[in-house]
Design an enzyme around this catalytic site. Structure first.
Site, PDB file in Angstrom:
ATOM      1  CG  HIS A   1      -0.359   0.197   2.499  1.00 52.85           C
ATOM      2  ND1 HIS A   1       0.452  -0.800   3.148  1.00 52.85           N
ATOM      3  CD2 HIS A   1      -0.317   1.062   3.578  1.00 52.85           C
ATOM      4  CE1 HIS A   1       0.828  -0.323   4.341  1.00 52.85           C
ATOM      5  NE2 HIS A   1       0.194   0.576   4.596  1.00 52.85           N
TER       6      HIS A   1
ATOM      7  CG  ASP B   1       5.001   2.974   7.305  1.00 48.77           C
ATOM      8  OD1 ASP B   1       3.874   3.541   6.763  1.00 48.77           O
ATOM      9  OD2 ASP B   1       4.808   2.251   8.250  1.00 48.77           O
ATOM     10  CG  HIS B   2       4.340   0.270   4.231  1.00 46.44           C
ATOM     11  ND1 HIS B   2       3.977  -1.040   4.562  1.00 46.44           N
ATOM     12  CD2 HIS B   2       3.614   1.163   5.172  1.00 46.44           C
ATOM     13  CE1 HIS B   2       3.596  -1.053   5.922  1.00 46.44           C
ATOM     14  NE2 HIS B   2       3.444   0.183   6.414  1.00 46.44           N
TER      15      HIS B   2
ATOM     16  CG  HIS C   1      -3.864   0.260   6.892  1.00 48.17           C
ATOM     17  ND1 HIS C   1      -3.829   0.709   8.062  1.00 48.17           N
ATOM     18  CD2 HIS C   1      -2.885   0.644   6.117  1.00 48.17           C
ATOM     19  CE1 HIS C   1      -2.748   1.530   8.177  1.00 48.17           C
ATOM     20  NE2 HIS C   1      -1.895   1.363   7.198  1.00 48.17           N
TER      21      HIS C   1
ATOM     22  CG  ASP D   1       0.853  -1.210   7.643  1.00 43.83           C
ATOM     23  OD1 ASP D   1       1.539  -1.782   8.094  1.00 43.83           O
ATOM     24  OD2 ASP D   1       0.975   0.109   7.732  1.00 43.83           O
TER      25      ASP D   1
ATOM     26  CG  HIS E   1       4.395  -1.744  11.634  1.00 39.88           C
ATOM     27  ND1 HIS E   1       5.149  -0.366  11.778  1.00 39.88           N
ATOM     28  CD2 HIS E   1       3.453  -1.361  10.361  1.00 39.88           C
ATOM     29  CE1 HIS E   1       4.622   0.527  10.656  1.00 39.88           C
ATOM     30  NE2 HIS E   1       3.693  -0.148   9.847  1.00 39.88           N
TER      31      HIS E   1
HETATM   32 FE    FE Z   1       2.836   0.900   8.169  1.00 41.54          FE
HETATM   33 ZN    ZN Z   2       0.178   1.689   6.625  1.00 48.11          ZN
END
Ligand code: FE
Ligand code: ZN
Length: 254
Positions: free
Chosen positions: A55, A59-60, A113, A132, A170
């Protein structure tokens, strides 16, 4: 069998480096950053050929362009979210398969998400990269989706074989467990996971990947249709979507 390495970055993200040995193809799953990935690939003498994104969150995908510039790799991501994945070359959608060398992944559309989130399931290696959507003993926040969407997504992942390893993005497990025992206090599988994770973290080890079989039994977000969980939160007999929504709401303010 895929050779899977875990790179912890930022405060609690995991990036995965995945090598298919027959072809030498190497994929990076959800590169939050580029530096540690390029360093680890160099140390292993692995040549990065692909990025697989689940996605669009920074942070991805934060390392996408720098890794692509350094390696010339192909970026694969969700066709359900065509405009938000930097440098995407190949769009994959629900029901598609994507081959990393000789290993085939199956793509699941798992919104909730975000509205475009996907997961990659490498059946022959019992490995699920779910970003996530699912965490160990948790699930992602509903930033762009409804409880109905997320519950549907989680049920699809829950239906995979119990031996599937859950490579989520995570290290949230300890705090997820602190919450989970407040809604599912009598769950023995959850108490066992609590003990196991305490020991792992005390030894400085990651709690990820986890086994889907353990998540099926202990993750409250996969148990919204379990009568014991509904009863424990005072919602006996209610629709699982409502139970899921309530558990997610409680976690948001925990
Ligand atoms: Fe994330
Ligand atoms: Zn995310």
């Amino acid at each position: 069998m895929l050779d899977i390495r875990q790179i912890p970055v930022l405060s609690d993200n995991f990036i995965y480096l995945v090598r298919e040995p027959a072809s030498g193809a190497v994929a990076v799953v959800d590169p939050a950053v580029a530096g540690p990935v390029l360093e680890e690939a160099k140390r292993l003498s692995w040549k990065i050929t692909h990025i697989l994104n689940t996605h669009h969150h920074p942070d991805h995908v934060g390392g996408n362009m720098e890794i692509k510039e350094a390696t010339g790799c192909v970026i694969v991501g969700p066709g359900h979210d065509p405009d938000r994945i930097p440098g995407m070359d190949v769009e994959v959608r629900d029901g598609d398969s994507y081959d990393l060398g000789k290993e085939r992944s199956q793509v699941f559309f798992v919104p909730g998400h975000t509205r475009g989130h996907i997961a990659y399931w490498f059946k022959d290696s019992d490995a699920l990269f779910c970003g996530d959507t699912m965490f160990s003993i948790g699930c992602g926040r509903l930033f762009e989706g409804t409880p109905q969407q997320m519950w549907t997504s989680l049920k699809r992942l829950r239906a995979l074989p119990p031996a599937t390893r859950i490579y989520c993005a995570h290290e949230y497990t300890e705090s997820n467990i602190r919450f989970a025992v407040t809604v599912d206090p009598e769950n023995e599988a959850l108490r066992k996971r609590e003990r196991d994770v305490k020991a792992l973290r005390a030894a400085g080890k990651p709690s990820v990947p986890s086994l889907l079989g353990e998540e099926q039994a202990a993750n409250p977000f996969l148990r919204a249709d379990a009568p014991e969980l509904a009863a424990a939160i005072g919602m006996a007999g209610r629709d699982p979507v409502d139970v899921f929504a309530e558990v997610r709401k409680r976690k948001d303010v925990f």
